[in-house]
Design an enzyme around this catalytic site. Structure first.
Site, PDB file in Angstrom:
ATOM      1  N   ASP A  54       0.935  -0.623  -0.142  1.00 49.79           N
ATOM      2  CA  ASP A  54      -0.177  -0.391   0.134  1.00 49.79           C
ATOM      3  C   ASP A  54       0.977   1.636   0.241  1.00 49.79           C
ATOM      4  O   ASP A  54       1.547   1.386   0.614  1.00 49.79           O
ATOM      5  CB  ASP A  54      -1.119   0.361   1.137  1.00 49.79           C
ATOM      6  CG  ASP A  54      -1.946   1.146   1.510  1.00 49.79           C
ATOM      7  OD1 ASP A  54      -2.988   0.558  -0.142  1.00 49.79           O
ATOM      8  OD2 ASP A  54      -2.097   1.599   2.349  1.00 49.79           O
ATOM      9  N   GLU A  88       1.835  -0.300  -4.837  1.00 50.08           N
ATOM     10  CA  GLU A  88       1.001   0.889  -4.640  1.00 50.08           C
ATOM     11  C   GLU A  88       1.841   1.895  -4.955  1.00 50.08           C
ATOM     12  O   GLU A  88       2.396   3.057  -4.190  1.00 50.08           O
ATOM     13  CB  GLU A  88      -0.311   0.787  -4.172  1.00 50.08           C
ATOM     14  CG  GLU A  88      -1.431   1.541  -4.523  1.00 50.08           C
ATOM     15  CD  GLU A  88      -1.896   2.651  -3.896  1.00 50.08           C
ATOM     16  OE1 GLU A  88      -3.281   3.153  -4.007  1.00 50.08           O
ATOM     17  OE2 GLU A  88      -1.789   2.498  -2.654  1.00 50.08           O
TER      18      GLU A  88
HETATM   19  C1  GLC Z   1      -4.388   2.983  -0.723  1.00 52.22           C
HETATM   20  C2  GLC Z   1      -5.313   2.031  -0.809  1.00 52.22           C
HETATM   21  C3  GLC Z   1      -6.614   2.273   0.062  1.00 52.22           C
HETATM   22  C4  GLC Z   1      -6.615   3.249   1.552  1.00 52.22           C
HETATM   23  C5  GLC Z   1      -5.442   4.157   1.547  1.00 52.22           C
HETATM   24  C6  GLC Z   1      -4.265   4.037   2.965  1.00 52.22           C
HETATM   25  O1  GLC Z   1      -4.460   4.207  -1.733  1.00 52.22           O
HETATM   26  O2  GLC Z   1      -5.726   1.439  -1.654  1.00 52.22           O
HETATM   27  O3  GLC Z   1      -7.455   1.916  -0.664  1.00 52.22           O
HETATM   28  O4  GLC Z   1      -7.976   4.209   2.138  1.00 52.22           O
HETATM   29  O5  GLC Z   1      -4.471   3.678   0.721  1.00 52.22           O
HETATM   30  O6  GLC Z   1      -4.111   3.336   3.452  1.00 52.22           O
END
Ligand code: GLC
Length: 529
Positions: free
Chosen positions: A201, A264
């Site tokens: 994440d 991500e």
């Molecule tokens: C990422 C996740 C999202 C979450 C954020 C904080 O962007 O995909 O769903 O709210 O991180 O962890």
């Protein structure tokens, strides 16, 4: 046997555990529920399941606020349920990757509970604390992604802590070696249990400017725009050292054979920024940095073609592209580009060179669900009115009560489309979106050209996009009509071929590529002789 590793050739499917299948009637999906649906997922033809977070959590951000990285939240089940899921998935040839949330913990995590005890608590420096400005306001102008300042005042100790998301998600201080060690040990805990890897994440947010300088204001922002984009996040994330830190995390993954991590990274349409998160061959970072370009860009032929060309040129030879058309944070594909073009996009996703990510329910052709503002659960939706709940409504299994998802009250309302768009109905419909995905996934798996072949973009008059995938003596041509008008395409040098699939699922057979007409919103896959 493929020369390429599984994370390059296989198809990823994102499971949102809350919304796939409830097994105990509490209205929330769970691990035994997922296990009971593994036959469906294996039968669909995907290879790897990515489970959104299942760790212990107060669920302020539905699991992205972790209070124990080494346990399963009771809402989802137990460690034994997880072991059973993993074993059953592996038995069916499915891999499983977990969602690791390194940027922040829940404030309910025992580390934060200790840290907030006093300024000299040994865990204090595990998080990012700063004094108020003389007027009592937050230390700088950083903004949370969920609205408001990125700082929360802790009255007991007289300092602010950093929260780039919800106030109950406190950012960890990754410059502290003890944090690194504890978090890396959490990765090892799951790797030892046999998981195949992680989706990590907001991986680029882990390091911030140590001097906590103000972010610059975005000159393009105007009143009425989403307030979270008032500043450009220059200092509050991606600080120098981030690539070294990701490389260290990668080294932990590499302690175990044949595992992977997908990062991500920021949502960007800049291929150079995307591929920087591969690292270098000597010091690799993410096996895959997510490519979110097709969530951001308009779905038009010139834009799509241009991005693919630039992205293919930027991905290093030892890397491999990824393609993402939806996830748990975005409006659904059908809602963004319409049901007709969503089928063209499926052919795009599953025949382009790269690892595809399918978001749960996209195979059914689901648009966003319907959730009234007063029923919003997502903290971002509650604060900013832009709710991610709409893409997270329960999966559609059948046309019966609660679409087969739960015997209780579903945690989000079932979308009204469940009557026609559900597994049971689409299963027997030869033209359904589910049939299209199954056919495409089977073709992709059966033909190395489609899952690991080279890719050559062809010159085609827009709005048609065309490319070749080749491996050994296998050659496939993808033709996509991104418009709602018919177009005649002429590739006389390619001779003739066999249409193995049309997105309309109503034609197959030999075609003369010197003159082939694509109907409105049609894509075809042609096997060349
Ligand atoms: C990422 C996740 C999202 C979450 C954020 C904080 O962007 O995909 O769903 O709210 O991180 O962890």
């Amino acid at each position: 046997m493929s020369a390429r590793p599984w994370w390059q050739t296989g198809v990823f499917y994102q499971v949102y555990p809350r919304s796939l299948q409830d097994s105990n009637g509490d209205g929330v999906g769970d691990l035994p529920g997922i296990t009971s649906r593994l036959d469906y997922l294996a039968g669909l033809g995907v290879e790897t399941l990515w489970l959104s977070p299942i760790f212990r959590s107060p669920m302020a951000d539905f699991g992205y606020d972790v209070s124990d990285y080494e346990d399963i939240d009771p809402l989802f089940g137990t460690l034994a349920d997880f072991d059973a899921l993993l074993a059953e998935a592996h038995r069916r040839g499915l891999r499983v990757i977990l969602d690791f949330v390194p940027n922040h913990t829940s404030t309910a995590h025992r580390w934060f509970q200790e840290a907030r005890q006093s300024r000299d608590n040994p865990k204090r420096d595990w998080y990012i604390w700063a004094d108020p400005k003389p007027d009592g306001s937050p230390p700088n102008n950083w903004l949370s992604y969920f609205g408001g300042p990125a700082w929360t005042f802790d009255a007991a100790t007289g300092q602010f802590y950093l929260n780039n998301f919800d106030p109950s998600q406190a950012d960890l201080n990754w410059r502290n070696p003890a944090v690194k060690q504890a978090m890396f040990d959490a990765l090892r805990f799951w790797l030892r249990r046999g998981v195949d890897g992680f989706r990590v994440d907001v991986i680029a947010a882990m390091l911030k400017d140590p001097a906590l300088r103000d972010n610059p204001l975005d000159p393009n922002w105007k009143p009425g725009d989403n307030p979270i984009w008032r500043v450009r996040r220059v200092y509050s994330e991606q600080a120098p050292g981030i690539h070294e830190l990701i490389a260290e995390m990668r080294a932990v993954i590499d302690e175990f054979p044949d595992r992977m991590m997908v990062g991500e990274i920021p949502y960007t349409t800049d291929p150079a920024l995307q591929v920087s998160f591969f690292g270098t061959q000597d010091k690799p970072e993410a096996h895959q940095p997510f490519n979110f370009a097709f969530i951001m860009l308009p779905w038009t032929a010139p834009v799509v073609r241009d991005f693919i060309a630039r992205y293919n040129a930027a991905v290093p030879a030892w890397g491999w592209p990824t393609y993402v058309l939806g996830n748990h944070d975005q409006d659904r594909l059908v809602t963004r580009i319409g049901a007709e073009q969503a089928r063209v996009a499926a052919l795009f996703l599953l025949t382009v060179r790269g690892a595809p990510y399918i978001w749960q329910g996209e195979e059914l052709g689901l648009p966003n669900g319907e959730v009234a503002p007063e029923d919003f659960q997502d903290p971002q939706g509650i604060n900013l009115g832009i709710s991610r709940d709409l893409c997270r409504t329960p999966f559609h299994w059948n046309g019966g009560p609660n679409t087969g998802f739960t015997t209780g009250k579903p945690w989000l309302p079932i979308a009204s489309t469940y009557r026609t768009l559900n597994v049971e109905a689409e299963d027997v419909d030869p033209r359904s979106s589910l049939t299209l995905y199954r056919r495409l996934l089977a073709l992709r798996r059966a033909h190395p050209a489609l899952h690991e072949g080279t890719m050559t973009l062809l010159e085609t008059p827009l709005p048609v996009i065309a490319w070749l995938r080749e491996q050994g003596d296998e050659r496939f041509l993808t033709l996509l009509n991104l418009s709602d008008e018919a177009h005649l395409v002429s590739h006389s040098t390619l001779g003739s071929g066999e249409i193995v699939l049309s997105t309309a699922l109503d034609r197959e057979g030999m075609a003369d590529l010197a003159s082939i007409t694509l109907r409105p919103n049609e894509g075809v896959l042609v096997k060349l002789g």
